[in-house]
Write a protein that holds these residues in place. Sequence first.
Motif, PDB file in Angstrom:
ATOM      1  N   UNK A  68      -6.783 -74.353  51.017  1.00 37.27           N
ATOM      2  CA  UNK A  68      -7.617 -73.871  52.118  1.00 37.27           C
ATOM      3  C   UNK A  68      -8.163 -72.477  51.812  1.00 37.27           C
ATOM      4  N   UNK A  69      -9.496 -72.331  51.918  1.00 33.02           N
ATOM      5  CA  UNK A  69     -10.135 -71.032  51.766  1.00 33.02           C
ATOM      6  C   UNK A  69     -10.321 -70.563  50.338  1.00 33.02           C
ATOM      7  N   UNK A  70     -10.015 -71.388  49.347  1.00 29.08           N
ATOM      8  CA  UNK A  70     -10.173 -70.990  47.940  1.00 29.08           C
ATOM      9  C   UNK A  70     -11.615 -71.214  47.503  1.00 29.08           C
ATOM     10  N   UNK A  71     -12.298 -70.145  47.133  1.00 28.01           N
ATOM     11  CA  UNK A  71     -13.697 -70.229  46.718  1.00 28.01           C
ATOM     12  C   UNK A  71     -13.800 -70.792  45.304  1.00 28.01           C
ATOM     13  N   UNK A  72     -14.980 -71.314  44.967  1.00 26.35           N
ATOM     14  CA  UNK A  72     -15.189 -72.078  43.745  1.00 26.35           C
ATOM     15  C   UNK A  72     -14.723 -71.329  42.497  1.00 26.35           C
ATOM     16  N   UNK A  85       0.587 -74.036  41.452  1.00 29.21           N
ATOM     17  CA  UNK A  85       0.414 -75.463  41.150  1.00 29.21           C
ATOM     18  C   UNK A  85       0.322 -75.689  39.650  1.00 29.21           C
ATOM     19  N   UNK A  86      -0.415 -74.819  38.961  1.00 31.31           N
ATOM     20  CA  UNK A  86      -0.598 -74.969  37.525  1.00 31.31           C
ATOM     21  C   UNK A  86       0.728 -74.809  36.782  1.00 31.31           C
ATOM     22  N   UNK A  87       1.504 -73.820  37.156  1.00 29.14           N
ATOM     23  CA  UNK A  87       2.792 -73.604  36.484  1.00 29.14           C
ATOM     24  C   UNK A  87       3.735 -74.778  36.711  1.00 29.14           C
ATOM     25  N   UNK A  88       3.735 -75.337  37.907  1.00 32.04           N
ATOM     26  CA  UNK A  88       4.563 -76.519  38.170  1.00 32.04           C
ATOM     27  C   UNK A  88       4.119 -77.696  37.305  1.00 32.04           C
ATOM     28  N   UNK A 128      -8.305 -67.188  40.304  1.00 30.98           N
ATOM     29  CA  UNK A 128      -7.502 -65.987  40.501  1.00 30.98           C
ATOM     30  C   UNK A 128      -6.667 -66.090  41.764  1.00 30.98           C
ATOM     31  N   UNK A 129      -6.446 -67.316  42.212  1.00 29.37           N
ATOM     32  CA  UNK A 129      -5.702 -67.567  43.450  1.00 29.37           C
ATOM     33  C   UNK A 129      -4.245 -67.886  43.122  1.00 29.37           C
ATOM     34  N   UNK A 130      -3.302 -67.184  43.750  1.00 28.06           N
ATOM     35  CA  UNK A 130      -1.883 -67.401  43.480  1.00 28.06           C
ATOM     36  C   UNK A 130      -1.419 -68.809  43.782  1.00 28.06           C
ATOM     37  N   UNK A 131      -2.013 -69.455  44.780  1.00 27.85           N
ATOM     38  CA  UNK A 131      -1.619 -70.828  45.104  1.00 27.85           C
ATOM     39  C   UNK A 131      -1.994 -71.781  43.974  1.00 27.85           C
ATOM     40  N   UNK A 189       8.570 -72.271  35.174  1.00 23.78           N
ATOM     41  CA  UNK A 189       9.171 -71.818  36.418  1.00 23.78           C
ATOM     42  C   UNK A 189       8.138 -71.043  37.210  1.00 23.78           C
ATOM     43  N   UNK A 190       8.081 -71.274  38.507  1.00 22.91           N
ATOM     44  CA  UNK A 190       7.116 -70.596  39.364  1.00 22.91           C
ATOM     45  C   UNK A 190       7.811 -70.051  40.587  1.00 22.91           C
ATOM     46  N   UNK A 191       7.604 -68.766  40.830  1.00 20.53           N
ATOM     47  CA  UNK A 191       8.134 -68.133  42.028  1.00 20.53           C
ATOM     48  C   UNK A 191       7.036 -67.891  43.057  1.00 20.53           C
ATOM     49  N   UNK A 192       5.896 -68.525  42.848  1.00 24.11           N
ATOM     50  CA  UNK A 192       4.751 -68.333  43.732  1.00 24.11           C
ATOM     51  C   UNK A 192       4.842 -69.304  44.897  1.00 24.11           C
ATOM     52  N   UNK A 193       4.692 -68.769  46.109  1.00 22.72           N
ATOM     53  CA  UNK A 193       4.691 -69.638  47.289  1.00 22.72           C
ATOM     54  C   UNK A 193       3.394 -70.429  47.327  1.00 22.72           C
ATOM     55  N   UNK A 194       3.505 -71.727  47.517  1.00 20.67           N
ATOM     56  CA  UNK A 194       2.335 -72.599  47.464  1.00 20.67           C
ATOM     57  C   UNK A 194       2.134 -73.244  48.831  1.00 20.67           C
ATOM     58  N   UNK A 195       0.920 -73.066  49.384  1.00 21.23           N
ATOM     59  CA  UNK A 195       0.557 -73.725  50.625  1.00 21.23           C
ATOM     60  C   UNK A 195      -0.720 -74.502  50.360  1.00 21.23           C
ATOM     61  N   UNK A 196      -0.589 -75.806  50.164  1.00 20.01           N
ATOM     62  CA  UNK A 196      -1.742 -76.644  49.855  1.00 20.01           C
ATOM     63  C   UNK A 196      -1.703 -77.878  50.724  1.00 20.01           C
ATOM     64  N   UNK A 197      -2.815 -78.610  50.698  1.00 19.82           N
ATOM     65  CA  UNK A 197      -2.908 -79.882  51.425  1.00 19.82           C
ATOM     66  C   UNK A 197      -3.119 -80.990  50.429  1.00 19.82           C
ATOM     67  N   UNK A 198      -2.310 -82.023  50.527  1.00 21.46           N
ATOM     68  CA  UNK A 198      -2.445 -83.156  49.617  1.00 21.46           C
ATOM     69  C   UNK A 198      -3.353 -84.216  50.220  1.00 21.46           C
TER      70      UNK A 198
END
Length: 789
Positions: free
Chosen positions: A756-760, A772-775, A765-768, A780-789
């Motif tokens: 949500x809200x990620x521009x093209x 996802x990429x590291x997973x 440069x988006x942490x979310x 290992x990823x310590x980044x909090x991910x909020x996405x919609x499947x």
Amino acid sequence: MTSGNDRRLPVLIIPGFMSSGLEIRKSPQKFWEGKRLWLNISAAGFNSLHVGGALRKNEETRSLRKIKPVERRRSVRDALAPQAAMGGEDEPAAPIDPASDEMHQVYIKQMECKSKWLWHMRLKSDMIREREGVEVRPIPGTAGVDYLAPGALTESMSYVFGPVLKLLKGKGYKDGVDLDAAPYDWRIPRNAALSAFCSMFYATAKPSELERRDRYFTNTMEKIERLYKNSNQTAVVLLCHSMGCKTGHYLLNFVLHKMGKVDGQAWIDRYVHTYVPVGAPHIGAQKSIRATIDGDKMGLEAFLDDNEGLLLGRSLGSSPWLFPLESASDPAPQDSLPKPPALPSAIVRDESALRIILPAQTLNLEAFLHNRSKNLPSKLRLAIKVGDDVTVRTDFMPTYRGGSKKISLRVNFNDSAWLIACPPTLERTLKLYPSAEVRLEEPGAGPPPKQRRTIFDCDIFWPLRCAWCLFKWIFCCPCTLAKRVGCLVLTTVKRTADLGAAGLGATRVIGKTGKVDWRKGLLDSHKKTSGDGGEGGVDAYQLWTQITPTGNVRHGFFLEKPDPEKLQIKVRWERDNSATKQSGVVCQKYLERNAKYGDVSYSSCNGIDLIEREGLQTSVQLVKNTYQTDPMAPLSLSSWQAPPVKRVVAIYGINLTTEVSGAYRRNPAGVRISSAESNLEQLFVLDKEAKLSNKGRETHVMDDGVICETKDTPQAIVGGRGGIQKKSGDGTVAYWSLQHCRAWEGTCDVRVHEIDGAEHRAILNDGRFHGLLLQLLGCNSNVAIVVRN
């Protein structure tokens, strides 16, 4: 996806449109060899030409007065600051500030650099080949995809995959070992089979222009094999962004084409772990249509003007690959066909056109210049005023001497034609434009200069002038002398002002016709062609008019008025039948009628059809005879059909205002019709008067003719989930195109992540996205991910 396997997956990056750095390998101008062409404005040498900058402001100040620059080369003077030749005399230079003149020299030098930069960037008129002696190639490896303008101050604004590379290298990835990139020349088409349109230029046409010229796809396959080998036989993740997703998709089908279906599929299964399209325009982006019609400044609005953006945007052979696919002709399972968009790519105002034709002809200028023996014009042009608000003009044509008379100037005008936008019916057209007026113009301001009559001019008033001259010089010599001095000063001031105005583009009228009424002739021509079963306006109505000098121009002993010159004009009314009328209900649903000159209606138009109506035949030929004949089918097999991989992980941003369509109309200013490849006239422009209806405003927004979807726009969800949800695209690619990968479910394992809200571009440069990429890669990823499947 990587459970049970502690080895991280190697990554190959394929960047998107304008996301590969380009450098000049060869150039006729040796100074440019080795320079980074895209995108290093500072190295290109015109970094100070931005709008509102000191150089631009200085030029605006200088243009308001007559300045004679010093030490300027003739070629630069002729190209950038042409002098208006008025009588062949140079006026003395006005006092100038040395600092201003120094800035002016810098401006000229940077303008030269910008011109050469554009020359290297643009392709030839076939939209495929580079210019003679020029060789521009992508910067190899990850250095070509990190930042477009590397530098401490510019990296934050010009990043592409820079943040991703920094992230991966922080996790232990190494260039050339388990991390690499495949940049490419994003200007040229990826198509395989060059059509007969281009076959005269190339003897071989397979398998693609990128492959033929750069061996791009073969080299990319070798990179994948090398990454696989260096990573202990671990399959590679294809990380693609934007148009790079279409390039990656094409690459997979290229493998099948090159190796055969069985061996190619075995190669893909072995070497490619996952295809990861990020912000993918699977079935096109409507924004590409507008970029082709209006031009594309590629983010350089501060440096390029409209004409330069138009020239650059219309020279790129890769643009047609991004045109939205609004229909599919290839046989395929019904559930995998691309769903039609809610709105067509273009919505066009229903209009007709008046074609004004000025045949080649010669005008004798004796009648217009008989009272002028000095300051004769060096060039003239014709201006045709149609109705009250539209004026079209020819180019300035040089005058020349011919004949035996004292004033024997003549001017030749070449064939010229213009299109004037009109209401859709002839009756309303003639009501709006019932007549025209033709004017003969020369550079300058104010009334035309007149030669003062002296006692030596022999006419009927000669005795009176002679007596008056003797009287004033004998009885009032001081006053007469003072008047002569004052007149001389005034003449000099007027002359200087006139030259300055001419340099700024001002013109004055030295001859004109009366209003030429063409209503009856056009109605008769229309009835004749309609009665013969033809389309309205097939035959042009031909008329003759007379152009007479302005002012009280008389000559001869009895001060007779000169005979007017005859002028031929042709006019034709043309009905527009190319819009898709049967889809008009869709347009009427969203656009309200605008009654500027009567009822206005709109019809839907396929994007390719609008490009063809604009006259961009090269783009149309690339689509029809090149892209559509490619064995890898970049418009179907390598676009909306499922890629030949086991796993697809699609990631894209949503819920940003995104362009989905545009309302267009004929250019209301009148358009010069030219066959020259450098023609910059636009037949169609965005209709800034169009507005959304009340129903349309519930789901879309509109600004200056551009229609956009919002987070409240209902979307038909593709795939097994189905249903209607309110969403929008990532600011560049519409949701309709982004989500098409869901249609591949069942053919391969498809997972979709919507951020949500990620521009093209900002998604890179988006942490979310990073999480996802590291997973996906098994890191290992310590980044909090909020996405919609």
